[in-house]
Design a protein around this motif. Structure first.
Motif, short mmCIF file in Angstrom:
data_model
loop_
_atom_site.label_atom_id
_atom_site.label_comp_id
_atom_site.label_asym_id
_atom_site.label_seq_id
_atom_site.Cartn_x
_atom_site.Cartn_y
_atom_site.Cartn_z
N UNK A 48 42.98 30.32 52.96
CA UNK A 48 43.05 29.37 51.89
C UNK A 48 42.04 30.02 50.82
N UNK A 49 41.74 31.32 50.75
CA UNK A 49 40.88 32.04 49.64
C UNK A 49 41.23 33.33 49.46
N UNK A 50 41.16 33.73 48.32
CA UNK A 50 41.55 35.10 47.77
C UNK A 50 40.84 36.32 48.48
N UNK A 51 41.54 37.34 48.90
CA UNK A 51 40.89 38.56 49.56
C UNK A 51 39.91 38.89 48.52
N UNK A 52 40.45 39.36 47.37
CA UNK A 52 39.72 40.15 46.66
C UNK A 52 38.37 39.65 46.15
N UNK A 53 38.47 38.24 46.05
CA UNK A 53 37.26 37.40 45.72
C UNK A 53 36.13 37.46 46.75
N UNK A 54 36.42 37.11 48.04
CA UNK A 54 35.79 37.10 49.14
C UNK A 54 35.02 38.76 49.17
N UNK A 55 35.54 39.48 49.26
CA UNK A 55 34.95 40.87 49.35
C UNK A 55 34.08 41.31 48.26
N UNK A 56 34.14 40.84 47.27
CA UNK A 56 33.19 40.83 46.19
C UNK A 56 31.62 40.41 46.57
N UNK A 57 31.59 39.41 47.51
CA UNK A 57 30.16 39.08 47.95
C UNK A 57 29.78 39.56 49.19
N UNK A 58 28.29 39.39 49.39
CA UNK A 58 27.69 39.97 50.61
C UNK A 58 28.41 39.25 51.86
N UNK A 59 28.26 39.66 52.94
CA UNK A 59 28.87 39.16 54.18
C UNK A 59 28.09 37.92 54.59
N UNK A 60 26.80 37.77 54.56
CA UNK A 60 26.21 36.46 54.67
C UNK A 60 26.42 35.29 54.00
N UNK A 61 26.75 35.75 52.61
CA UNK A 61 27.22 34.39 51.73
C UNK A 61 28.62 34.03 52.19
N UNK A 62 29.48 35.00 52.19
CA UNK A 62 31.06 34.80 52.73
C UNK A 62 30.99 33.85 53.91
N UNK A 63 30.20 34.40 54.94
CA UNK A 63 30.20 33.51 56.14
C UNK A 63 29.75 32.26 56.06
N UNK A 64 28.79 31.97 55.14
CA UNK A 64 28.43 30.65 54.98
C UNK A 64 29.59 29.80 54.19
N UNK A 65 30.51 30.26 53.79
CA UNK A 65 31.58 29.32 53.26
C UNK A 65 32.41 28.84 54.64
#
Length: 136
Positions: A48-65
């Protein structure tokens, strides 16, 4: 509420399983745009999230989502697919960056959710997602 999250996560894994063969075929057919579009579509439909947006952020921040370790594994699998596509096109630096990012996603998932929940995520993906055929 936990049952609803589990159902959502299981549906995400199944959606990835449905789209994974298409991504692999596009990668093998050297159709760069189709491969990337398949990865983006799989991410949107499963997470339910855009791939290009997710990979713009660091892994730790993304996993927190994410609410479950399975979600981090799904994204790591999609990032790994993009790394394979990069490597097949000779874009080794981009492939290496994606491979490292996928590893960071998994490491952050283990840190956030714990090893036992992350192991459960791996078992769920292995059970629900058919292995992609190896190129060659």
């Amino acid at each position: 509420m936990p049952v609803l999250r589990y159902v959502f996560t299981l549906n995400a894994v199944r959606e990835l399983g449905r789209l994974a063969p298409d991504i692999a075929r596009a990668r093998e057919a050297a159709s760069w745009d189709e491969c990337l579009q398949g990865i983006r579509e799989a991410c949107t439909l499963s997470l339910g999230m855009e791939f290009d947006t997710l990979v713009c952020f660091d892994a730790r921040s993304v996993v927190r989502l994410f609410a479950h370790a399975e979600q981090a594994r799904i994204l790591a699998r999609l990032v790994d697919e993009r790394a394979r596509a990069f490597a097949e096109r000779g874009l080794y630096q981009a492939a290496l960056e994606d491979t490292v990012y996928a590893g960071q996603l998994l490491a952050c998932s283990r840190q956030r959710f714990g090893v036992s929940r992350d192991a459960h995520a791996a078992e769920t993906l292995a059970r629900e997602l058919h292995e992609l055929p190896e190129p060659g």
